[in-house]
Design a protein around this motif. Sequence first.
Motif, PDB file in Angstrom:
ATOM      1  N   ALA A   1      -0.875 -10.519  -6.222  1.00  0.00           N
ATOM      2  CA  ALA A   1       0.526 -10.761  -6.561  1.00  0.00           C
ATOM      3  C   ALA A   1       0.639 -11.253  -7.994  1.00  0.00           C
ATOM      4  N   SER A   2       1.830 -11.067  -8.580  1.00  0.00           N
ATOM      5  CA  SER A   2       2.086 -11.580  -9.921  1.00  0.00           C
ATOM      6  C   SER A   2       2.307 -13.081  -9.845  1.00  0.00           C
ATOM      7  N   THR A   3       1.791 -13.788 -10.830  1.00  0.00           N
ATOM      8  CA  THR A   3       1.936 -15.242 -10.867  1.00  0.00           C
ATOM      9  C   THR A   3       2.976 -15.683 -11.881  1.00  0.00           C
ATOM     10  N   GLU A   4       3.532 -14.723 -12.642  1.00  0.00           N
ATOM     11  CA  GLU A   4       4.572 -15.022 -13.623  1.00  0.00           C
ATOM     12  C   GLU A   4       5.717 -14.033 -13.436  1.00  0.00           C
ATOM     13  N   PRO A   5       6.960 -14.459 -13.688  1.00  0.00           N
ATOM     14  CA  PRO A   5       8.104 -13.552 -13.541  1.00  0.00           C
ATOM     15  C   PRO A   5       7.975 -12.336 -14.454  1.00  0.00           C
ATOM     16  N   ARG A   6       8.342 -11.155 -13.921  1.00  0.00           N
ATOM     17  CA  ARG A   6       8.378  -9.893 -14.664  1.00  0.00           C
ATOM     18  C   ARG A   6       7.042  -9.564 -15.308  1.00  0.00           C
TER      19      ARG A   6
ATOM     20  N   ARG B   1       9.893 -19.754  18.834  1.00  0.00           N
ATOM     21  CA  ARG B   1       9.472 -18.449  18.331  1.00  0.00           C
ATOM     22  C   ARG B   1       9.921 -18.324  16.878  1.00  0.00           C
ATOM     23  N   LEU B   2       9.234 -17.505  16.123  1.00  0.00           N
ATOM     24  CA  LEU B   2       9.600 -17.259  14.731  1.00  0.00           C
ATOM     25  C   LEU B   2      10.828 -16.353  14.708  1.00  0.00           C
ATOM     26  N   ALA B   3      11.931 -16.837  14.111  1.00  0.00           N
ATOM     27  CA  ALA B   3      13.185 -16.085  14.115  1.00  0.00           C
ATOM     28  C   ALA B   3      13.598 -15.610  12.731  1.00  0.00           C
ATOM     29  N   VAL B   4      13.109 -16.281  11.684  1.00  0.00           N
ATOM     30  CA  VAL B   4      13.459 -15.916  10.308  1.00  0.00           C
ATOM     31  C   VAL B   4      12.195 -15.950   9.464  1.00  0.00           C
ATOM     32  N   VAL B   5      12.017 -14.939   8.628  1.00  0.00           N
ATOM     33  CA  VAL B   5      10.940 -14.936   7.637  1.00  0.00           C
ATOM     34  C   VAL B   5      11.559 -14.667   6.273  1.00  0.00           C
ATOM     35  N   LEU B   6      11.267 -15.545   5.323  1.00  0.00           N
ATOM     36  CA  LEU B   6      11.714 -15.383   3.938  1.00  0.00           C
ATOM     37  C   LEU B   6      10.512 -15.071   3.061  1.00  0.00           C
ATOM     38  N   SER B   7      10.630 -14.011   2.270  1.00  0.00           N
ATOM     39  CA  SER B   7       9.627 -13.707   1.250  1.00  0.00           C
ATOM     40  C   SER B   7      10.246 -13.964  -0.115  1.00  0.00           C
ATOM     41  N   PRO B   8       9.778 -14.991  -0.848  1.00  0.00           N
ATOM     42  CA  PRO B   8      10.338 -15.255  -2.177  1.00  0.00           C
ATOM     43  C   PRO B   8       9.902 -14.247  -3.228  1.00  0.00           C
ATOM     44  N   LYS B   9       8.898 -13.425  -2.920  1.00  0.00           N
ATOM     45  CA  LYS B   9       8.529 -12.291  -3.766  1.00  0.00           C
ATOM     46  C   LYS B   9       8.965 -11.014  -3.057  1.00  0.00           C
ATOM     47  N   SER B  10       9.353 -10.018  -3.839  1.00  0.00           N
ATOM     48  CA  SER B  10       9.950  -8.819  -3.256  1.00  0.00           C
ATOM     49  C   SER B  10       8.938  -8.001  -2.464  1.00  0.00           C
TER      50      SER B  10
ATOM     51  N   SER C   1       6.706   1.815 -10.473  1.00  0.00           N
ATOM     52  CA  SER C   1       7.432   0.563 -10.595  1.00  0.00           C
ATOM     53  C   SER C   1       6.764  -0.261 -11.669  1.00  0.00           C
ATOM     54  N   PRO C   2       7.463  -0.580 -12.741  1.00  0.00           N
ATOM     55  CA  PRO C   2       6.829  -1.300 -13.825  1.00  0.00           C
ATOM     56  C   PRO C   2       6.412  -2.714 -13.447  1.00  0.00           C
ATOM     57  N   PHE C   3       7.177  -3.408 -12.605  1.00  0.00           N
ATOM     58  CA  PHE C   3       6.915  -4.814 -12.362  1.00  0.00           C
ATOM     59  C   PHE C   3       7.015  -5.142 -10.875  1.00  0.00           C
ATOM     60  N   CYS C   4       6.209  -4.517 -10.057  1.00  0.00           N
ATOM     61  CA  CYS C   4       6.178  -4.854  -8.647  1.00  0.00           C
ATOM     62  C   CYS C   4       5.454  -6.190  -8.498  1.00  0.00           C
ATOM     63  N   GLN C   5       6.005  -7.114  -7.703  1.00  0.00           N
ATOM     64  CA  GLN C   5       5.424  -8.452  -7.631  1.00  0.00           C
ATOM     65  C   GLN C   5       4.186  -8.513  -6.757  1.00  0.00           C
ATOM     66  N   TYR C   6       4.050  -7.566  -5.852  1.00  0.00           N
ATOM     67  CA  TYR C   6       2.841  -7.440  -5.051  1.00  0.00           C
ATOM     68  C   TYR C   6       2.153  -6.125  -5.395  1.00  0.00           C
ATOM     69  N   HIS C   7       0.843  -6.101  -5.239  1.00  0.00           N
ATOM     70  CA  HIS C   7       0.191  -4.796  -5.180  1.00  0.00           C
ATOM     71  C   HIS C   7       0.815  -4.065  -4.002  1.00  0.00           C
ATOM     72  N   ASP C   8       1.181  -2.797  -4.207  1.00  0.00           N
ATOM     73  CA  ASP C   8       1.982  -2.104  -3.206  1.00  0.00           C
ATOM     74  C   ASP C   8       1.324  -2.071  -1.827  1.00  0.00           C
ATOM     75  N   ALA C   9      -0.007  -1.904  -1.770  1.00  0.00           N
ATOM     76  CA  ALA C   9      -0.679  -1.861  -0.476  1.00  0.00           C
ATOM     77  C   ALA C   9      -0.583  -3.205   0.234  1.00  0.00           C
ATOM     78  N   ASP C  10      -0.654  -4.306  -0.527  1.00  0.00           N
ATOM     79  CA  ASP C  10      -0.581  -5.636   0.076  1.00  0.00           C
ATOM     80  C   ASP C  10       0.841  -5.954   0.531  1.00  0.00           C
ATOM     81  N   GLY C  11       1.832  -5.575  -0.286  1.00  0.00           N
ATOM     82  CA  GLY C  11       3.213  -5.797   0.122  1.00  0.00           C
ATOM     83  C   GLY C  11       3.573  -4.994   1.355  1.00  0.00           C
ATOM     84  N   LEU C  12       3.064  -3.768   1.436  1.00  0.00           N
ATOM     85  CA  LEU C  12       3.303  -2.940   2.612  1.00  0.00           C
ATOM     86  C   LEU C  12       2.636  -3.543   3.844  1.00  0.00           C
ATOM     87  N   ALA C  13       1.424  -4.071   3.668  1.00  0.00           N
ATOM     88  CA  ALA C  13       0.721  -4.693   4.793  1.00  0.00           C
ATOM     89  C   ALA C  13       1.469  -5.930   5.293  1.00  0.00           C
TER      90      ALA C  13
END
Length: 501
Positions: free
Chosen positions: A427-432, A457-466, A477-489
Amino acid sequence: MAICSQREPRAKRPERNATRLLCALLLISSFCLARSLDVNATCNCASEDLQIAFVLDCSGSMNHTLATLQEQIKRLVEVLEGQARTFSAAVIAFRTKEYVGKQKKIDVLPFTSDKRALSDFLREQVAEGGGEELTDEGIAAALQKLDWAQGARKVVVLLGDEQPSEERMELCIRYVRAMKERGIVFHAVTGSQTAWIYWAPANATSWKQQLMDLGDEAKRVFRLPYYDELARLGGGISVSSWNSRELILWLLAFGLGMNEQDAKARIDVTQFVEWSRQRTEEEQRLQTSSGERPSGVPLIAWVKHGGDWQPPRYWESLFAHLEQKLALSGPPQAKTLALSDGELDRFPVLYVTGHGPIRWTTEEKARLQDHLRNGGFLIADACCGSPEFSDSLRGILKDLFADRPLARLPPTHPLFSCGHRIAQVRASTEPRSNRLEPVDPELFGLELPDPATGRLRLAVVLSPKSLGCCWFTRPLSPFCQYHDADGLALTANILVWSLTR
C-alpha cells in the motif's frame, strides 16, 4: 487457501441467507483468478472533466500510423472516460497544400463523448497525398474551432511524421503559445517509422547521406526537432512512436496527465492490448448471441448519498471476466439504490464511497440503522483515501450506534484469513504516491448483535484506503493506494465474510 466455515442458516431470514450462499459460491470460485489479476487498476474517482483533441497528419506517409489509431481509438476512449467525471474527444485531420483528393484538407470532428461517432470519423479518414503539410492550420483549428470547456483538463496531441516549413512553424508557435495561455497542454508524437527520412538535417547534402548518418537505434527513437520545440512551448512531452504499442502508451499517458517517467513505469501496454482483444471478442460474442442473459444473484447495492460520489463503473467487467474463465451461469448483480428504496433488503451487502463527507437525510440514516440491526452489512470505501469521507462515516455511526465503537481490526482477525490469507498488503504510505510498501492491512469494523442469535457480528467495515480502485480489469491507474491484487483480495475477503458469517 482456507475458506471460512459456514454457520447454520438464520431461520428468520431464509431468503437473504440463500442469496448470501449463492454469492459466496461465486466469490470463492474467483479467488484463484483474483491472485492472477495483476493489472494496474482504474481509479473510479472521476474528479475532473477531460477534453483531448487529436491533430492528425493524414498525408500519404502516415497510412500505417493512422490505421493503428483507427484500430485502438475506441479502447483508448473507454479507458480515458473512466478517468474523468466527463470525457470528450475531438479530431482534426490535416493534409497538404497540394492535396486535391476527395477528403478535406482540414477536417474537424468537434468534441464528442459518442464513441461511435469518433470511431466512424476516424474510419472515414484516408492517409493520402503529398506536398507541404498544413500543420499550422491543423493546430489553428484545434485552438479556434473547438469548444474548450472552462475548468476542464485540456489536452492536444499532434501526431505526424514531417516538420512544417519555417514560415508555418512560426504560426504553429503562435498557436501553441495561445493554447498554453488558455490552459491547454500540447503534446507531440513523431508517429511514423519513416519520419527520419523526411527530416533534412542542415549538414545533410543528400538523402543518401541522411540515411547513412542515422543508425538503426537513432531512427527508432528519432523525434522531429520542431515537434520537440512545440511540445516544450506547450508544456507537454515530445516522443517518438516507432510501433503501435509505443503509440498506445503515449496516447494513454497524455490523456491521464502522466509524465514520461510515470508513464513508462505504470502503463503496461501488453495488458492494454490483451484487454482490448478480449473486449473486442466479448462485443462480437454479444452481437451474435440471442441477447438473453440471466439476471444474476443480488449481491451489492451501491448506496446513493448527496455528497461527491458515483457508483463504481466497471464492476461488471470483472464479473464478465469471471464468467468467461469459470463458465458461471450468471454474474452477481449490483444496483445503485437509495437507502429509502424498497429493493434494499434484497441485497445482502451495501457499499458506500465518496471523495468527501457522506450526506444522508435523517430518514435515510434511520433506514440504515434498521437495515444494519436486522442483519445487513455495510462496506464504506474512502475513494482516493478521503479523510473527510472516513470522518463523516465515523460521525454517522456514532450517532446511530453510540454504544458500539468503530475499531481497527487486528491483523489476527479471521476476516484476513477468510479466503485469502492476508498477513500484509502492498500500500501507499503517502497521499497520491505510487510507491507501495508492505504494511499491515488497515480496516475498521463495527459489531452489532445478530438478530437471530444475539451474538456480536461484524456489520460495518470501513477502508480508509480505496478498495474500489483495485477491482477493475482496465489496465491503468496512476495512483492506486493498494497494489491491485492486494486490494482485490481484501475486497473478496470482506464480501465472503459478510456472506458466510
